[in-house]
Design a protein around this motif. Structure first.
Motif, PDB file in Angstrom:
ATOM      1  N   LYS A  21       0.836  -1.206   0.000  1.00  0.00           N
ATOM      2  CA  LYS A  21       0.000   0.000   0.000  1.00  0.00           C
ATOM      3  C   LYS A  21       0.871   1.256   0.000  1.00  0.00           C
ATOM      4  N   LEU A  22       1.914   1.244   0.819  1.00  0.00           N
ATOM      5  CA  LEU A  22       2.797   2.409   0.910  1.00  0.00           C
ATOM      6  C   LEU A  22       3.566   2.631  -0.390  1.00  0.00           C
ATOM      7  N   GLU A  23       3.932   1.574  -1.053  1.00  0.00           N
ATOM      8  CA  GLU A  23       4.610   1.702  -2.346  1.00  0.00           C
ATOM      9  C   GLU A  23       3.688   2.408  -3.343  1.00  0.00           C
ATOM     10  N   LEU A  24       2.429   2.015  -3.372  1.00  0.00           N
ATOM     11  CA  LEU A  24       1.448   2.667  -4.246  1.00  0.00           C
ATOM     12  C   LEU A  24       1.253   4.126  -3.847  1.00  0.00           C
ATOM     13  N   VAL A  25       1.100   4.382  -2.559  1.00  0.00           N
ATOM     14  CA  VAL A  25       0.922   5.745  -2.064  1.00  0.00           C
ATOM     15  C   VAL A  25       2.126   6.609  -2.438  1.00  0.00           C
ATOM     16  N   SER A  26       3.314   6.048  -2.360  1.00  0.00           N
ATOM     17  CA  SER A  26       4.529   6.829  -2.636  1.00  0.00           C
ATOM     18  C   SER A  26       4.630   7.267  -4.096  1.00  0.00           C
ATOM     19  N   THR A  27       3.957   6.574  -4.997  1.00  0.00           N
ATOM     20  CA  THR A  27       3.982   6.992  -6.408  1.00  0.00           C
ATOM     21  C   THR A  27       3.156   8.253  -6.629  1.00  0.00           C
ATOM     22  N   ILE A  28       2.232   8.507  -5.731  1.00  0.00           N
ATOM     23  CA  ILE A  28       1.352   9.677  -5.858  1.00  0.00           C
ATOM     24  C   ILE A  28       1.781  10.801  -4.915  1.00  0.00           C
ATOM     25  N   LEU A  29       2.177  10.432  -3.723  1.00  0.00           N
ATOM     26  CA  LEU A  29       2.503  11.383  -2.669  1.00  0.00           C
ATOM     27  C   LEU A  29       3.980  11.748  -2.735  1.00  0.00           C
ATOM     28  N   LYS A  30       4.261  12.937  -3.161  1.00  0.00           N
ATOM     29  CA  LYS A  30       5.654  13.381  -3.271  1.00  0.00           C
ATOM     30  C   LYS A  30       6.089  13.973  -1.930  1.00  0.00           C
ATOM     31  N   VAL A  31       6.847  13.196  -1.191  1.00  0.00           N
ATOM     32  CA  VAL A  31       7.271  13.586   0.152  1.00  0.00           C
ATOM     33  C   VAL A  31       8.627  14.269   0.090  1.00  0.00           C
ATOM     34  N   ASP A  35       8.986  17.899   5.037  1.00  0.00           N
ATOM     35  CA  ASP A  35       7.599  17.646   5.423  1.00  0.00           C
ATOM     36  C   ASP A  35       7.512  17.100   6.844  1.00  0.00           C
ATOM     37  N   LYS A  36       6.391  17.426   7.495  1.00  0.00           N
ATOM     38  CA  LYS A  36       6.057  16.842   8.791  1.00  0.00           C
ATOM     39  C   LYS A  36       4.876  15.904   8.550  1.00  0.00           C
ATOM     40  N   LEU A  37       5.061  14.648   8.933  1.00  0.00           N
ATOM     41  CA  LEU A  37       4.078  13.610   8.651  1.00  0.00           C
ATOM     42  C   LEU A  37       3.513  13.048   9.945  1.00  0.00           C
ATOM     43  N   LEU A  38       2.196  12.884   9.978  1.00  0.00           N
ATOM     44  CA  LEU A  38       1.510  12.243  11.096  1.00  0.00           C
ATOM     45  C   LEU A  38       0.883  10.958  10.590  1.00  0.00           C
ATOM     46  N   ASP A  39       1.138   9.860  11.270  1.00  0.00           N
ATOM     47  CA  ASP A  39       0.559   8.559  10.944  1.00  0.00           C
ATOM     48  C   ASP A  39      -0.452   8.223  12.031  1.00  0.00           C
ATOM     49  N   THR A  44       2.567  -0.619  14.575  1.00  0.00           N
ATOM     50  CA  THR A  44       3.988  -0.913  14.784  1.00  0.00           C
ATOM     51  C   THR A  44       4.884   0.024  13.984  1.00  0.00           C
ATOM     52  N   THR A  45       4.369   1.106  13.488  1.00  0.00           N
ATOM     53  CA  THR A  45       5.081   2.198  12.791  1.00  0.00           C
ATOM     54  C   THR A  45       5.608   1.831  11.405  1.00  0.00           C
ATOM     55  N   ILE A  46       4.997   0.868  10.747  1.00  0.00           N
ATOM     56  CA  ILE A  46       5.400   0.514   9.387  1.00  0.00           C
ATOM     57  C   ILE A  46       5.280   1.742   8.486  1.00  0.00           C
ATOM     58  N   SER A  47       4.150   2.421   8.520  1.00  0.00           N
ATOM     59  CA  SER A  47       3.913   3.609   7.670  1.00  0.00           C
ATOM     60  C   SER A  47       4.645   4.829   8.191  1.00  0.00           C
ATOM     61  N   THR A  48       4.761   4.930   9.494  1.00  0.00           N
ATOM     62  CA  THR A  48       5.357   6.108  10.114  1.00  0.00           C
ATOM     63  C   THR A  48       6.768   6.349   9.606  1.00  0.00           C
ATOM     64  N   ASN A  49       7.512   5.299   9.463  1.00  0.00           N
ATOM     65  CA  ASN A  49       8.926   5.426   9.122  1.00  0.00           C
ATOM     66  C   ASN A  49       9.233   5.110   7.658  1.00  0.00           C
ATOM     67  N   ILE A  89       1.551  16.265   5.919  1.00  0.00           N
ATOM     68  CA  ILE A  89       1.008  14.989   5.454  1.00  0.00           C
ATOM     69  C   ILE A  89       0.387  14.265   6.646  1.00  0.00           C
ATOM     70  N   VAL A  90      -0.806  13.715   6.425  1.00  0.00           N
ATOM     71  CA  VAL A  90      -1.427  12.860   7.437  1.00  0.00           C
ATOM     72  C   VAL A  90      -1.819  11.554   6.758  1.00  0.00           C
ATOM     73  N   LEU A  91      -1.370  10.466   7.344  1.00  0.00           N
ATOM     74  CA  LEU A  91      -1.695   9.133   6.854  1.00  0.00           C
ATOM     75  C   LEU A  91      -2.594   8.414   7.851  1.00  0.00           C
ATOM     76  N   ALA A  92      -3.502   7.624   7.330  1.00  0.00           N
ATOM     77  CA  ALA A  92      -4.264   6.663   8.134  1.00  0.00           C
ATOM     78  C   ALA A  92      -4.375   5.424   7.247  1.00  0.00           C
ATOM     79  N   ILE A  93      -3.352   4.591   7.304  1.00  0.00           N
ATOM     80  CA  ILE A  93      -3.279   3.421   6.430  1.00  0.00           C
ATOM     81  C   ILE A  93      -3.928   2.229   7.135  1.00  0.00           C
ATOM     82  N   THR A  94      -5.075   1.834   6.621  1.00  0.00           N
ATOM     83  CA  THR A  94      -5.831   0.694   7.135  1.00  0.00           C
ATOM     84  C   THR A  94      -6.077   0.793   8.640  1.00  0.00           C
ATOM     85  N   SER A  95      -6.445   1.979   9.087  1.00  0.00           N
ATOM     86  CA  SER A  95      -6.707   2.146  10.516  1.00  0.00           C
ATOM     87  C   SER A  95      -8.068   2.772  10.806  1.00  0.00           C
TER      88      SER A  95
END
Length: 140
Positions: A21-31, A35-39, A44-49, A89-95
């Motif tokens: 999912k993060l690989e797909l998101v990274s193709t669209i989201l230019k970080v 940037d300051k990112l909130l997950d 277990t911080t997979i997306s956070t880091n 950036i704010v992420l909520a990946i499968t949460s």
């Protein structure tokens, strides 16, 4: 679901799926590094880091947070302990399907997001709350 109970097996069960999912998101989201990112619901911080920028994750499960790395805060999506207009950036990946009050959580996400922030929320199609959450997201 009690994530404190399943915390030790979470990565072996879900990490590969989350990374896809993060690989797909990274193709669209230019970080950018600045940037300051909130997950939100970081587990277990997979997306956070995943991205190379300042990031912080929040999760109500202390046991999940203990398995993660980096900046972590034990908190709920409905009451984010951050000032307004903090995150690029704010992420909520499968949460989001685990939030107690999706409406309130969305309001909080919007509150802590900077103007023109990039917000990415993924939702499980299998969730019995799918249609309700989808409706809330489109109304916000």
């Amino acid at each position: 679901m009690n994530y404190n109970t399943i915390s030790k097996s979470y990565n072996s069960l879900h990490k590969e799926e989350q990374l896809k999912k993060l690989e797909l998101v990274s193709t669209i989201l230019k970080v950018k590094e600045t940037d300051k990112l909130l997950d939100v619901g970081c587990g277990t911080t997979i997306s956070t880091n995943y991205f190379k920028c300042f990031s912080i994750g929040i999760d109500p499960s202390l046991e999940m947070l203990k398995l993660g790395e980096g900046n972590r805060v034990n908190a709920f999506a409905e009451s984010l302990p951050f000032k307004e207009n903090t995150f690029d950036i704010v992420l909520a990946i499968t949460s989001i399907h685990n939030f107690n009050d999706v409406d309130n959580a969305i309001k909080e996400i919007k509150r802590v997001s900077k103007p023109n922030a990039r917000i990415v929320i993924t939702l499980l199609k299998k969730s019995n709350k799918f249609n309700d959450i989808k409706s809330i997201l489109f109304n916000n």
